[in-house]
Design a protein around this motif. Structure first.
Motif, mmCIF file in Angstrom:
data_model
loop_
_atom_site.group_PDB
_atom_site.id
_atom_site.type_symbol
_atom_site.label_atom_id
_atom_site.label_comp_id
_atom_site.label_asym_id
_atom_site.label_seq_id
_atom_site.Cartn_x
_atom_site.Cartn_y
_atom_site.Cartn_z
ATOM 1 N N UNK A 137 -24.674 -38.974 13.105
ATOM 2 C CA UNK A 137 -23.612 -38.533 12.191
ATOM 3 C C UNK A 137 -24.215 -37.781 11.000
ATOM 4 N N UNK A 138 -25.319 -38.313 10.462
ATOM 5 C CA UNK A 138 -25.986 -37.640 9.339
ATOM 6 C C UNK A 138 -26.454 -36.245 9.740
ATOM 7 N N UNK A 139 -27.001 -36.146 10.962
ATOM 8 C CA UNK A 139 -27.469 -34.842 11.440
ATOM 9 C C UNK A 139 -26.279 -33.886 11.537
ATOM 10 N N UNK A 141 -23.518 -33.971 9.794
ATOM 11 C CA UNK A 141 -23.088 -33.593 8.441
ATOM 12 C C UNK A 141 -24.003 -32.511 7.867
ATOM 13 N N UNK A 142 -25.302 -32.663 8.125
ATOM 14 C CA UNK A 142 -26.246 -31.643 7.650
ATOM 15 C C UNK A 142 -25.919 -30.293 8.276
ATOM 16 N N UNK A 145 -22.913 -28.814 6.634
ATOM 17 C CA UNK A 145 -23.258 -28.321 5.290
ATOM 18 C C UNK A 145 -24.054 -27.027 5.364
ATOM 19 N N UNK A 146 -25.000 -26.960 6.311
ATOM 20 C CA UNK A 146 -25.806 -25.742 6.432
ATOM 21 C C UNK A 146 -24.944 -24.571 6.891
ATOM 22 N N UNK B 91 -33.277 -27.977 3.489
ATOM 23 C CA UNK B 91 -31.841 -27.745 3.529
ATOM 24 C C UNK B 91 -31.458 -26.714 2.471
ATOM 25 N N UNK B 92 -30.361 -26.000 2.732
ATOM 26 C CA UNK B 92 -29.849 -25.002 1.791
ATOM 27 C C UNK B 92 -29.163 -25.733 0.631
ATOM 28 N N UNK B 101 -32.787 -36.591 -0.023
ATOM 29 C CA UNK B 101 -32.017 -36.717 1.217
ATOM 30 C C UNK B 101 -32.287 -38.034 1.958
ATOM 31 N N UNK B 105 -29.412 -40.946 2.982
ATOM 32 C CA UNK B 105 -28.946 -41.416 4.297
ATOM 33 C C UNK B 105 -29.173 -42.924 4.466
ATOM 34 N N UNK B 109 -21.901 -45.758 2.731
ATOM 35 C CA UNK B 109 -20.995 -44.643 2.474
ATOM 36 C C UNK B 109 -20.401 -44.723 1.076
ATOM 37 N N UNK B 112 -22.853 -43.435 -1.313
ATOM 38 C CA UNK B 112 -22.973 -41.983 -1.219
ATOM 39 C C UNK B 112 -21.831 -41.294 -1.956
#
Lengths: 235, 271
Positions: A137-139, A141-142, A145-146, B91-92, B101, B105, B109, B112
């Protein structure tokens, strides 16, 4: 000038124009909102996973961008008409029917553009998210976002397709106005066809100008967001 | 040993990339995996960070086979390990968000969301670990810059800080300085040694023998998917027992040829 540009309020007065704008926005925004909720997870799934037939699925999505809108309108009307499979819901010639056909037209655009945005996110960035302790899930979301600028572009492109579309909503919506001059299923585009046919060019031009402002505004917003994305990268 | 492989093999399709590899790294030491490009160093590091399951053999964390664990337990193990790739893969987002980061993670939640709200109202505080990590690579002043606007060397240092900021037991570094100039390489090596001094176990894959000599406690020489020789750097450099190690240490390129006369000689290269 072969016609005067003195602006007379149309039969229903300005409420007519305002109600047309509101119906246009309501139908297109709802269709694009629903289509985004539908398209984005599919774009992520197709972009993320390898499965047999992936190239065919991608080709179908891309082909869908060229759907002729009158054909979509015809099919949606057949489905919703009294004798059609969804006839029991009695939704033909309603704003909901127009939302359905614009959903079908906007979905390939939103899906295809966001798919290419998702696919342009480097594998190494996904790997980094995973290696830093991210879950699947985190991947995901990344990646969203990207790909955010591309996804916003996709939604705006879908909105551009929906708001300026005329063929299908004319068929499934019926271009209906209440007797008090308020629009029920008449939008900017379908209203222009009526005004032009009846020779009321002034009203047609006003509606056309409003439509143009909306479409140009969306396009401007899209290129501004893209340039913002590029700006972040370079400095 | 903290993290070990025992007889692992892995192939892509019909091609065997790793064949019966056993290595291990302990906390507070630097193990360098050296060897020519394309010999499976990257694949070995990816196995250690659990991107893939080996075809044969085990990857073990404190003597427990990680692929025998549940997904949740394995995630907990993965979160003791961090990795830096050959490309910075940032990451951008601002440098600070990149560095934070891994910590993010690991949060629930609700934590976060709270963090998001604090960011939105302009609270720019970083955790102490993240602060220290960025300080270690000398880039604290770049914390608000977008990570993609950094130079290659700075970006790789941020990637190192990001991996360090999760306070890992083990760090895996895949050719971390292959694209860096000498100054950035020096900063990175210094940071590696500081992490080691704090008790982090570090595995560095590199083809740079000079770097291996500078930072290693132990060296494993990998050739064609197998560990052909391993030991402390003095022994590998002064008394290599394998012919291929000997030649690699001497600076020869290694080719997959049987006929050694086909190799270019140094005389013909200089003429």
């Amino acid at each position: 000038m072969f016609f005067s540009l003195q602006l007379q309020p149309p039969d229903g007065g300005w409420t007519y124009v305002v109600s047309i704008i509101l119906v246009s926005l309501e139908v297109s925004l709802t269709a694009v909102g629903l289509s985004t909720l539908f398209s984005l997870p599919i774009a992520l799934f197709v972009g993320f996973t390898d499965f047999p037939g992936k190239r065919i699925v991608t080709a179908v999505i891309n082909t869908g961008m060229g759907f002729p809108s009158v054909v979509v309108g015809l099919v949606v009307l057949m489905l919703l008409s009294n004798s059609g499979p969804l006839g029991t819901f009695d939704r033909a010639f309603t704003p909901q029917a127009m939302i359905a056909s614009q959903f079908v037209l906007a979905t390939p655009v939103i899906m295809s553009v966001s798919l290419s945005a998702v696919e342009s996110v480097e594998q190494s960035v996904r790997d980094a998210a995973f290696a830093m302790g991210g879950t699947d899930l985190d991947v995901g979301i990344v990646v969203i976002k990207e790909a955010r600028y591309g996804i916003v572009t996709a939604v705006l492109a879908g909105f551009g397709r929906a708001i300026s579309e005329v063929g299908s909503i004319l068929i499934v919506g019926g271009n209906i106005v209440f007797s008090d001059g308020e629009s029920y299923t008449r939008t900017l585009t379908t209203a222009i066809t009526v005004e032009a046919r009846q020779g009321r060019y002034e009203v047609g031009l006003v509606l056309g100008a409003i439509l143009l402002v909306l479409v140009l505004g969306v396009n401007w917003l899209g290129s501004w967001i893209r340039s913002k994305g590029r700006g972040e990268r370079s400095g | 040993m903290t993290l070990t492989t025992d007889g692992v093999s892995l192939g892509y399709g019909d091609e065997a990339v790793l064949d019966d590899v056993s290595i291990g790294v302990d906390s507070g030491e630097v193990l360098t995996v050296v060897g020519p490009s394309g010999t499976g160093k990257t694949t070995l590091l990816r196995l250690l960070s659990m991107f893939r399951r080996p075809d044969a053999g085990t990857v073990a964390w404190h003597d427990t086979d990680v692929w025998g664990l549940s997904d949740e337990e394995r995630l907990a193990v993965r979160r003791q390990i961090s990795m830096v790739f050959q490309e910075p893969s940032l990451f951008n987002a601002p440098v600070a968000r990149n560095v934070l980061y891994g910590q993010r993670v690991r949060q629930s939640w609700s934590e976060r969301v709270q963090r998001r709200v604090r960011d939105a109202v302009g609270d720019r505080s970083m955790t102490e670990t993240a602060h220290t990590a960025l300080e270690t690579v000398g880039l604290l002043d770049k914390r608000d810059r977008n990570a993609l606007s950094l130079s290659g060397g700075e970006a790789q240092r941020v990637a190192f800080a990001r991996a360090l900021a999760v306070d890992p037991e083990i760090m895996l570094l895949d050719e971390p300085s292959s694209n860096l100039d000498p100054r950035n390489t020096a900063v990175l090596e210094e940071a590696i040694l500081r992490a080691k001094a704090r008790g982090v176990g570090v595995v560095v894959a590199t083809h740079d023998m000079n770097q291996a000599e500078r930072i290693s406690d132990r060296i494993a020489f990998v050739y064609d998917g197998s560990v052909v020789e391993s030991g402390p750097p003095e022994r590998i450099f002064d008394d290599p027992r394998d012919r291929r190690t000997n030649r690699f240490v001497a600076g020869d390129l290694l080719y997959e040829v049987d006929d050694e006369s086909a190799l270019p000689t140094s005389a013909s290269e200089s003429s």
